[in-house]
Design an enzyme around this catalytic site. Structure first.
Site, PDB file in Angstrom:
ATOM      1  N   ASP A  51       0.819  -1.210   0.000  1.00  0.00           N
ATOM      2  CA  ASP A  51       0.000   0.000   0.000  1.00  0.00           C
ATOM      3  C   ASP A  51       0.855   1.262   0.000  1.00  0.00           C
ATOM      4  OD1 ASP A  51      -2.330  -1.506   0.051  1.00  0.00           O
ATOM      5  OD2 ASP A  51      -2.405  -1.545   2.235  1.00  0.00           O
ATOM      6  N   TYR A 109       6.562  -9.834   7.005  1.00  0.00           N
ATOM      7  CA  TYR A 109       6.495  -8.386   7.177  1.00  0.00           C
ATOM      8  C   TYR A 109       7.066  -8.026   8.541  1.00  0.00           C
ATOM      9  CZ  TYR A 109       3.423  -7.699   3.127  1.00  0.00           C
ATOM     10  OH  TYR A 109       2.905  -7.642   1.852  1.00  0.00           O
TER      11      TYR A 109
END
Length: 257
Positions: A51, A109
């Protein structure tokens, strides 16, 4: 030939990986760099969408093109065409069937927090300042509940429709780092929209005492997004590691390069 690239980027100046109509993206910037270098229009496929504002320490992309530049020299040649906040560190010719997205078996992540009432200009844009003290041991206890194959509807935002909200998390670790940072590492076979940022927000609530570590189990079982912690800002999120176990001859290249 099918060429795979390993790259990293600071996502602060981009509207995410995917090409956007009204904003710059990593995908478009990389595609334009390939065109300037090879004078060929290519379709660059990436391991996944990140994003706006999300960073990547490791990202894999691939494209099909004719190329006479040796693979060991291609990163330098591409970097000469790219802005300073995107860097290619490796290139390889891969099997024609290889796809950066579909051949990736696991992703990790990392989310960075720094608990402080005062701003640190050197961490701005790369970690999220949380204004309350955080208990790392409590966060670790809460993080254990995220591990395993289960329904993660409670830690997703409404976004791209999915057939199932069930995913497998292989590890969820909380660790102190230098400069007073706290790092949350989450590795899974796939992630829902804003899932890691919501996990980080939930663990921040655990660390600050708003939730007890055991509350995480009840939150996940509820499948209720409103029961979990907030979705933390994108600035603290990094795509950290990638695994390509389906292509064993290249697994070490993608993991260790």
């Amino acid at each position: 030939m099918n060429i795979a690239l390993i790259l990293s980027y600071d996502g602060g100046n981009y509207h995410g990986w995917q090409i956007q109509k009204n904003g710059s993206s990593i995908q478009e910037t990389l595609t334009d760099a390939v065109y300037r270098l090879l004078r060929q229009r290519v379709s660059v496929s990436g391991v996944g969408r990140t994003d706006a504002g999300v960073h990547a320490r490791r990202y894999v992309a691939n494209f099909h093109a004719g190329c006479t530049i040796p693979m060991e020299r291609l990163p330098l040649a591409l970097n000469a065409q790219l802005p300073e906040d995107i860097a290619v560190s490796g290139a390889a010719v891969v099997p024609e069937r290889f796809d950066a997205r579909f051949d990736c078996s696991r992703k990790e992540y990392a989310y960075y927090l720094y608990p402080s009432r005062l701003r640190d200009p050197f961490l701005s844009g790369r970690a999220y300042r949380y204004p309350y003290p955080l208990d790392v041991e409590k966060m670790r206890a809460g993080a254990r509940h995220f591990v395993g194959r289960q329904d993660f509807a409670a830690v997703r935002s409404v976004g791209t429709p999915v057939k199932s909200t069930v995913r497998t998390i292989f590890h969820c670790e909380v660790e102190p780092c230098e400069d007073g940072l706290i790092r949350i590492r989450v590795c899974g076979d796939g992630f829902l929209y804003n899932m890691v940022r919501a996990i980080a927000g939930t663990l921040a609530y655990v660390g600050s005492g708003k939730f007890a570590p055991g509350d995480v189990r009840a939150i996940l079982d509820s499948c209720d997004r409103e029961a979990a912690g907030p979705t933390l800002p994108a600035c603290g999120l990094f795509l950290n590691r990638l695994w390509y176990d389906h292509t064993p001859e290249l697994a070490a290249f993608f993991l260790d390069r």
